[in-house]
Design an enzyme around this catalytic site. Structure first.
Site, mmCIF file in Angstrom:
data_model
loop_
_atom_site.group_PDB
_atom_site.id
_atom_site.type_symbol
_atom_site.label_atom_id
_atom_site.label_comp_id
_atom_site.label_asym_id
_atom_site.label_seq_id
_atom_site.Cartn_x
_atom_site.Cartn_y
_atom_site.Cartn_z
ATOM 1 N N LYS A 186 0.811 -1.219 0.000
ATOM 2 C CA LYS A 186 0.000 0.000 0.000
ATOM 3 C C LYS A 186 0.844 1.268 0.000
ATOM 4 C CE LYS A 186 -2.221 -0.868 3.726
ATOM 5 N NZ LYS A 186 -1.540 -2.122 4.074
ATOM 6 N N ARG B 4 13.640 -7.667 12.165
ATOM 7 C CA ARG B 4 12.442 -7.627 13.008
ATOM 8 C C ARG B 4 12.146 -9.024 13.520
ATOM 9 N NH1 ARG B 4 7.730 -3.851 11.261
ATOM 10 N NH2 ARG B 4 7.009 -4.895 13.124
ATOM 11 N N ARG C 51 -10.337 2.983 8.988
ATOM 12 C CA ARG C 51 -10.157 1.570 9.333
ATOM 13 C C ARG C 51 -11.395 0.953 9.952
ATOM 14 N NH1 ARG C 51 -4.053 0.190 10.996
ATOM 15 N NH2 ARG C 51 -3.084 1.412 9.353
ATOM 16 N N ARG D 121 -2.098 -10.937 12.233
ATOM 17 C CA ARG D 121 -2.366 -9.581 11.738
ATOM 18 C C ARG D 121 -3.178 -9.623 10.442
ATOM 19 N NH1 ARG D 121 3.184 -7.977 13.329
ATOM 20 N NH2 ARG D 121 3.744 -8.224 11.155
ATOM 21 N N ARG E 282 11.106 -9.762 4.696
ATOM 22 C CA ARG E 282 11.340 -8.386 5.136
ATOM 23 C C ARG E 282 11.759 -8.359 6.606
ATOM 24 N NH1 ARG E 282 6.662 -4.069 4.074
ATOM 25 N NH2 ARG E 282 5.828 -4.826 6.041
#
Length: 189
Positions: free
Chosen positions: A13, A133, A88, A144, A127
């Protein structure tokens, strides 16, 4: 052109918002960016958000709505804008409708980046590894994705009923996805 872009985490996005904003000559507006800018400028809302975040809290719809309302009222948004990360919830959709009505305009389209969940999970895992991370495990990412699907489904339905929804395959080379988006949006004009 007034646009909203939605899609699950990892769908691209932010990347596509920047591409579309540049193509159409409109600002890409991310709620995260709005928060950071208000905090950096120490605006009254920014100070309030900083206190909430410092305490580990969640920024309320009232504050988020106020920041978005302020941002889309800026002169650079007169020819249009692209919202990323807002709304949202259904309550935020209602609030956005009110904001736009007050400005005498409406959304032109809502772009939904559609992606294969397994491919996005793999993209996010890669990623996470390259970005260091360690909190992004496959279970966390899938959770998520599920939350996103549950929270966003009502918005997709709402904008679909309004005839504003434009679904575009979000997988592939960035330039190819951008090309598909522009073609789909230009076909609506």
């Amino acid at each position: 052109m007034r646009l909203l872009i939605i899609g699950p985490p990892g769908a691209g996005k932010g990347t596509q918002a920047a591409q579309l904003a540049a193509h159409y000559g409109i600002p890409a507006i991310s709620t995260g960016d709005i928060f950071r800018q208000n905090i950096a400028e120490q605006t009254p809302l920014g100070v309030e958000v900083q206190h909430i975040l410092d305490a580990g809290g969640y920024v309320s719809d009232d504050i988020t709505n106020a920041m978005v309302r302020d941002r889309i009222a800026h002169a650079d948004c007169e020819p249009g804008f692209l919202l990323d990360g807002y709304p949202r919830t259904r309550a935020q959709v209602t609030e956005l409708d009110s904001m736009l009505e007050g400005l005498g305009c409406a959304l032109d389209a809502v772009v939904q980046l559609t992606v294969d969940e397994d491919e996005v999970v793999q993209r996010l895992l890669l990623r996470a590894q390259t970005g260091g991370r360690t909190d992004d495990s496959e279970d966390t990412i899938r959770k998520r994705q599920k939350i996103y699907a549950e929270e966003t489904a009502p918005l997709v339905d709402e904008y679909g009923h309004r005839g504003l929804l434009v679904r575009v395959d979000g997988l592939g080379e960035v330039s190819h996805v951008t090309e598909r988006l522009v073609q789909a949006l230009d076909a609506r004009r």
